[in-house]
Motif scaffolding. Structure first.
Motif, PDB file in Angstrom:
ATOM      1  N   SER A 150       0.838  -1.193   0.000  1.00 29.26           N
ATOM      2  CA  SER A 150       0.000   0.000   0.000  1.00 29.26           C
ATOM      3  C   SER A 150       0.878   1.248   0.000  1.00 29.26           C
ATOM      4  O   SER A 150       2.106   1.165   0.104  1.00 29.26           O
ATOM      5  N   ILE A 169      -0.089  -5.852   1.306  1.00 27.20           N
ATOM      6  CA  ILE A 169      -1.515  -6.116   1.162  1.00 27.20           C
ATOM      7  C   ILE A 169      -1.733  -7.632   1.151  1.00 27.20           C
ATOM      8  O   ILE A 169      -1.134  -8.349   0.350  1.00 27.20           O
ATOM      9  N   GLU A 212     -10.394  -1.001   6.750  1.00 23.44           N
ATOM     10  CA  GLU A 212      -9.122  -1.608   6.381  1.00 23.44           C
ATOM     11  C   GLU A 212      -8.381  -1.867   7.685  1.00 23.44           C
ATOM     12  O   GLU A 212      -8.249  -0.971   8.516  1.00 23.44           O
ATOM     13  N   THR A 213      -7.921  -3.092   7.866  1.00 27.67           N
ATOM     14  CA  THR A 213      -7.277  -3.460   9.121  1.00 27.67           C
ATOM     15  C   THR A 213      -5.766  -3.537   8.934  1.00 27.67           C
ATOM     16  O   THR A 213      -5.272  -4.221   8.039  1.00 27.67           O
ATOM     17  N   TYR A 214      -5.053  -2.825   9.803  1.00 32.08           N
ATOM     18  CA  TYR A 214      -3.596  -2.786   9.746  1.00 32.08           C
ATOM     19  C   TYR A 214      -3.014  -3.615  10.894  1.00 32.08           C
ATOM     20  O   TYR A 214      -3.412  -3.462  12.050  1.00 32.08           O
ATOM     21  N   LEU A 225      -1.702  -5.050   5.517  1.00 31.78           N
ATOM     22  CA  LEU A 225      -2.994  -4.409   5.301  1.00 31.78           C
ATOM     23  C   LEU A 225      -3.996  -5.436   4.800  1.00 31.78           C
ATOM     24  O   LEU A 225      -3.753  -6.103   3.791  1.00 31.78           O
ATOM     25  N   ASN A 226      -5.111  -5.558   5.509  1.00 26.75           N
ATOM     26  CA  ASN A 226      -6.175  -6.453   5.080  1.00 26.75           C
ATOM     27  C   ASN A 226      -7.337  -5.636   4.516  1.00 26.75           C
ATOM     28  O   ASN A 226      -7.907  -4.805   5.222  1.00 26.75           O
ATOM     29  N   ARG A 227      -7.651  -5.888   3.269  1.00 27.81           N
ATOM     30  CA  ARG A 227      -8.772  -5.208   2.619  1.00 27.81           C
ATOM     31  C   ARG A 227      -9.948  -6.144   2.362  1.00 27.81           C
ATOM     32  O   ARG A 227     -10.944  -5.727   1.769  1.00 27.81           O
ATOM     33  N   SER A 228      -9.835  -7.397   2.777  1.00 31.50           N
ATOM     34  CA  SER A 228     -10.985  -8.286   2.643  1.00 31.50           C
ATOM     35  C   SER A 228     -12.021  -7.886   3.688  1.00 31.50           C
ATOM     36  O   SER A 228     -11.723  -7.235   4.679  1.00 31.50           O
ATOM     37  N   TYR A 241      -7.300 -11.777   7.710  1.00 28.16           N
ATOM     38  CA  TYR A 241      -7.649 -12.122   6.330  1.00 28.16           C
ATOM     39  C   TYR A 241      -8.790 -13.142   6.292  1.00 28.16           C
ATOM     40  O   TYR A 241      -9.754 -12.989   5.531  1.00 28.16           O
TER      41      TYR A 241
END
Length: 302
Positions: free
Chosen positions: A3, A9, A210-212, A222-225, A262
């Motif tokens: 990111s 990511i 978004e979880t960091y 970085l989790n975008r799921s 995730y």
């Protein structure tokens, strides 16, 4: 792919290249590790139940729960796979300080401990943490919900764990931990996740759309799921339970945290397609976890 903040990511491909520990064929439940959940209150017994069930769905072999004496029989019925310890409770429904010695003893017999889900008596939590944390040696320690507030006043308290702690705050809890405004955290979550990881010498999972996930050494993920459907009661309890279950299996704190975020997000995405974008329940996430672990591990492409 990284990111703009430099965080890696998380994708199926990334997770596949970072496989979780697997038991040997023919291995027994001891090989898959033991997990202890410390939580629950008369008004929130379900939080401990969700976290405990999540730990098993993540693959832990043995489950123990330490919870308030008044609700222990009901928790035991709700999670028949667990060994449940009834511990002293306060008048306000918290776990009493006198339970610290017994819980520390039980913690010494497991691979991962989760403290926090459903602990609602803030004063009791602070006293329990002060009496418990210095006595815990060996397991990975996951702190969630009510157990986090103690750290804002005792930032040095986790140093004795040698980096084997995982914290799971949302933006509001992070703000309380660091003495800043919630809006500041929301403006730059990766920076605050890293700041907390270094301050507390722990892996920090800063939850949000978004979880960091950050480590004291500077690694960041970085989790975008996931989707807005995950913003529901009990969702955080399931996430912390998955982290504890993966850690009990032998995943290092960094890996357990990244994989759990995730999986949790992917489970939400799957339910959004099956059930709808809103209205699925936290407990329904857990049914998806075993299949997702298997599918991600064996997939040949994104």
């Amino acid at each position: 792919m990284k990111s703009k903040s430099g965080a890696l990511i998380l994708t199926d491909r990334v997770m596949r290249g970072w496989p979780l520990p697997q038991p040997m064929k023919g291995g027994d439940k001891e090989e898959r590790g033991r997990v202890l959940i410390v939580g629950g209150a008369p008004e929130m017994p379900g939080a401990a139940v969700l976290a405990a069930t999540a730990a098993l769905r993540a693959g832990a072999g043995k489950l123990r729960i330490a919870t308030c004496r008044s609700i222990a029989p009901f928790v035991a019925i709700a999670v028949p796979e667990a060994r449940v310890f009834a511990v002293p409770e306060t008048r306000r429904g918290g776990i009493g300080l006198s339970a610290a010695s017994e819980i520390a003893k039980r913690a010494g017999e497991v691979n991962a401990v989760l403290i926090g889900p459903g602990l609602v008596d803030k004063g009791a939590v602070d006293k329990l943490m002060g009496g418990l944390i210095p006595r815990v040696k060996g397991p990975v320690v996951v702190l969630d919900a009510g157990a986090l507030s103690f750290l804002g006043r005792q930032p040095e308290s986790l140093r004795g764990l040698g980096g084997r702690a995982i914290l799971t705050p949302h933006a509001g809890e992070m703000a309380d931990l660091l003495g800043v405004e919630k809006e500041e955290v929301e403006r730059d979550p990766p920076a605050f996740a890293q700041r907390a990881a270094k301050l507390f010498r722990a892996v920090v999972v800063l939850k949000g759309a978004e979880t960091y996930t950050s480590t004291p050494e500077g690694a960041a993920y970085l989790n975008r799921s996931g989707n807005v459907g995950l913003a529901t009661s009990g969702s955080g309890d399931t996430l912390s339970g998955i982290i504890a279950g993966l850690a009990a299996r032998g995943a290092e704190p960094e890996q357990a945290a990244a994989w759990a975020t995730y999986l949790h997000g992917r489970a939400g995405d799957r339910l959004a397609k099956k059930v709808g974008p809103l209205g699925f329940l936290a407990r329904e996430l857990l049914v998806e976890i075993p299949a997702l672990m298997f599918e991600i591990g064996r997939a040949k492409k994104e």
